[in-house]
Design a protein around this motif. Sequence first.
Motif, PDB file in Angstrom:
ATOM      1  N   ASP A 175       0.830  -1.206   0.000  1.00  0.00           N
ATOM      2  CA  ASP A 175       0.000   0.000   0.000  1.00  0.00           C
ATOM      3  C   ASP A 175       0.864   1.256   0.000  1.00  0.00           C
ATOM      4  O   ASP A 175       0.486   2.274  -0.602  1.00  0.00           O
ATOM      5  CB  ASP A 175      -0.914   0.001   1.223  1.00  0.00           C
ATOM      6  CG  ASP A 175      -2.011  -1.044   1.119  1.00  0.00           C
ATOM      7  OD1 ASP A 175      -2.310  -1.472  -0.013  1.00  0.00           O
ATOM      8  OD2 ASP A 175      -2.568  -1.437   2.163  1.00  0.00           O
ATOM      9  N   ARG A 178       1.855   2.148  -3.580  1.00  0.00           N
ATOM     10  CA  ARG A 178       0.746   2.705  -4.357  1.00  0.00           C
ATOM     11  C   ARG A 178       0.421   4.132  -3.928  1.00  0.00           C
ATOM     12  O   ARG A 178       0.164   5.005  -4.768  1.00  0.00           O
ATOM     13  CB  ARG A 178      -0.479   1.795  -4.219  1.00  0.00           C
ATOM     14  CG  ARG A 178      -0.335   0.469  -4.965  1.00  0.00           C
ATOM     15  CD  ARG A 178      -1.615  -0.330  -4.922  1.00  0.00           C
ATOM     16  NE  ARG A 178      -1.821  -0.947  -3.610  1.00  0.00           N
ATOM     17  CZ  ARG A 178      -1.339  -2.143  -3.261  1.00  0.00           C
ATOM     18  NH1 ARG A 178      -0.616  -2.831  -4.134  1.00  0.00           N
ATOM     19  NH2 ARG A 178      -1.570  -2.640  -2.065  1.00  0.00           N
ATOM     20  N   THR A 179       0.431   4.386  -2.623  1.00  0.00           N
ATOM     21  CA  THR A 179       0.154   5.746  -2.156  1.00  0.00           C
ATOM     22  C   THR A 179       1.296   6.690  -2.514  1.00  0.00           C
ATOM     23  O   THR A 179       1.056   7.877  -2.795  1.00  0.00           O
ATOM     24  CB  THR A 179      -0.070   5.764  -0.636  1.00  0.00           C
ATOM     25  OG1 THR A 179       1.066   5.170   0.033  1.00  0.00           O
ATOM     26  CG2 THR A 179      -1.319   4.987  -0.262  1.00  0.00           C
ATOM     27  N   ALA A 182       0.783   7.648  -6.068  1.00  0.00           N
ATOM     28  CA  ALA A 182      -0.350   8.563  -6.170  1.00  0.00           C
ATOM     29  C   ALA A 182       0.030   9.963  -5.706  1.00  0.00           C
ATOM     30  O   ALA A 182      -0.343  10.962  -6.333  1.00  0.00           O
ATOM     31  CB  ALA A 182      -1.524   8.036  -5.344  1.00  0.00           C
ATOM     32  N   ASN A 186      -0.253  13.076  -8.491  1.00  0.00           N
ATOM     33  CA  ASN A 186      -1.194  14.188  -8.277  1.00  0.00           C
ATOM     34  C   ASN A 186      -1.477  14.296  -6.780  1.00  0.00           C
ATOM     35  O   ASN A 186      -2.412  13.667  -6.276  1.00  0.00           O
ATOM     36  CB  ASN A 186      -2.489  13.948  -9.057  1.00  0.00           C
ATOM     37  CG  ASN A 186      -3.366  15.177  -9.098  1.00  0.00           C
ATOM     38  OD1 ASN A 186      -3.394  15.980  -8.164  1.00  0.00           O
ATOM     39  ND2 ASN A 186      -4.111  15.334 -10.180  1.00  0.00           N
ATOM     40  N   ALA A 189      -5.197  15.323  -5.744  1.00  0.00           N
ATOM     41  CA  ALA A 189      -6.172  14.241  -5.895  1.00  0.00           C
ATOM     42  C   ALA A 189      -5.914  13.120  -4.888  1.00  0.00           C
ATOM     43  O   ALA A 189      -6.864  12.543  -4.339  1.00  0.00           O
ATOM     44  CB  ALA A 189      -6.114  13.687  -7.317  1.00  0.00           C
ATOM     45  N   ALA A 190      -4.615  12.823  -4.639  1.00  0.00           N
ATOM     46  CA  ALA A 190      -4.282  11.779  -3.669  1.00  0.00           C
ATOM     47  C   ALA A 190      -4.765  12.166  -2.276  1.00  0.00           C
ATOM     48  O   ALA A 190      -5.311  11.330  -1.536  1.00  0.00           O
ATOM     49  CB  ALA A 190      -2.771  11.546  -3.663  1.00  0.00           C
ATOM     50  N   LEU A 192      -7.273  14.172  -1.531  1.00  0.00           N
ATOM     51  CA  LEU A 192      -8.731  14.116  -1.504  1.00  0.00           C
ATOM     52  C   LEU A 192      -9.240  12.683  -1.406  1.00  0.00           C
ATOM     53  O   LEU A 192     -10.350  12.441  -0.904  1.00  0.00           O
ATOM     54  CB  LEU A 192      -9.308  14.788  -2.756  1.00  0.00           C
ATOM     55  CG  LEU A 192      -9.113  16.314  -2.838  1.00  0.00           C
ATOM     56  CD1 LEU A 192      -9.596  16.835  -4.180  1.00  0.00           C
ATOM     57  CD2 LEU A 192      -9.836  17.016  -1.695  1.00  0.00           C
ATOM     58  N   SER A 193      -8.419  11.731  -1.907  1.00  0.00           N
ATOM     59  CA  SER A 193      -8.835  10.323  -1.851  1.00  0.00           C
ATOM     60  C   SER A 193      -8.420   9.638  -0.552  1.00  0.00           C
ATOM     61  O   SER A 193      -8.638   8.442  -0.388  1.00  0.00           O
ATOM     62  CB  SER A 193      -8.246   9.566  -3.039  1.00  0.00           C
ATOM     63  OG  SER A 193      -6.828   9.517  -2.945  1.00  0.00           O
ATOM     64  N   GLY A 194      -7.823  10.398   0.356  1.00  0.00           N
ATOM     65  CA  GLY A 194      -7.494   9.837   1.667  1.00  0.00           C
ATOM     66  C   GLY A 194      -6.029   9.537   1.902  1.00  0.00           C
ATOM     67  O   GLY A 194      -5.659   9.071   2.984  1.00  0.00           O
ATOM     68  N   VAL A 195      -5.172   9.796   0.914  1.00  0.00           N
ATOM     69  CA  VAL A 195      -3.736   9.546   1.079  1.00  0.00           C
ATOM     70  C   VAL A 195      -3.131  10.634   1.963  1.00  0.00           C
ATOM     71  O   VAL A 195      -3.377  11.827   1.740  1.00  0.00           O
ATOM     72  CB  VAL A 195      -3.014   9.525  -0.283  1.00  0.00           C
ATOM     73  CG1 VAL A 195      -1.506   9.405  -0.091  1.00  0.00           C
ATOM     74  CG2 VAL A 195      -3.531   8.377  -1.133  1.00  0.00           C
TER      75      VAL A 195
END
Length: 312
Positions: A175, A178-179, A182, A186, A189-190, A192-195
Amino acid sequence: MKRNLPIFGVLAILLVAIAMANPFFVEAEGFLAFVKRAAPLAILAAGQYFVIVSGEFDLSVGSLVTAEVVIAARLIDGDSGATWPVLLLLLAVGALVGAVNGLVTTLLRVPSFIVTLGSLLILSGAVFLWSGGSPRGALSEEFRRFGRGTLGPVPWSVLVLAVVVVAVIALMRSDFGRTLMAAGDNPVAAGLSGVRVRRVKTMAFVLSGLSAAVCAILLGGFAGVSAKVGEGLEFQAITAVVLGGVVLGGGRGSAVAAIAGAFTLQALFTLLNLHGISGALEFTVQGVILIAAVALGSVQLPRRAKSAPTTA
């Protein structure tokens, strides 16, 4: 995947050229000696990969390597009993410097280029002030074993590199990997998606600092104590990563290809040396490679963006 293929092709060509110039290279002992020389740079490039793929830079690693070697020699001073405590201290210092670089970059929003350039100057000045330009003390034989010793026919540095490669691959498939991708591609965007972008980028700097500490341990054993042992390594590491197809700006690139870039750079330097070409040209070669690789990447990316399908 296709983006990474050229670096392996170039590496294969260079290895064949080295074997033709020096037949000893095809023997196990000769090839392991090459991997042994390349291991410190490959490990440093692995750490630099984490930072660059997150969209940042770390220019402090060369000075950090020098500082670690000077500190180790001063604290050990030939005492084998101090070896393991100092080894742990070096790893802690590397992680600490990386954490400071990461926190200043993410919390104070200072560009990482400026932060790590400042760290480079601070570490260089501190080493000169402490050593007077001439490092004191000596590394123990137990310490130097990691850089120049062997376990049977295999050098310790090759085994350390193998462990690092496995760890890097495992991290990038987790994980965290991947984070990290991300956050580099961006960060808005990352986020905002919880990263947790700040945390993952700071961790990338910590890993870079740890890689510099391991590099220092190997170089201290292999090359000995010098106030210039890490000079220019930050640029070699960045060149290796870019040569491996990792995109400056973050979000794209393979860790294995970045490590292959380090081997390619070492193979090129070895070939130049075999043909009697001055080592002073190394910086010139690095500069040409860096500019060419970034230019090629900037040409390819717009084409991919143009051909990418759009969604309604």
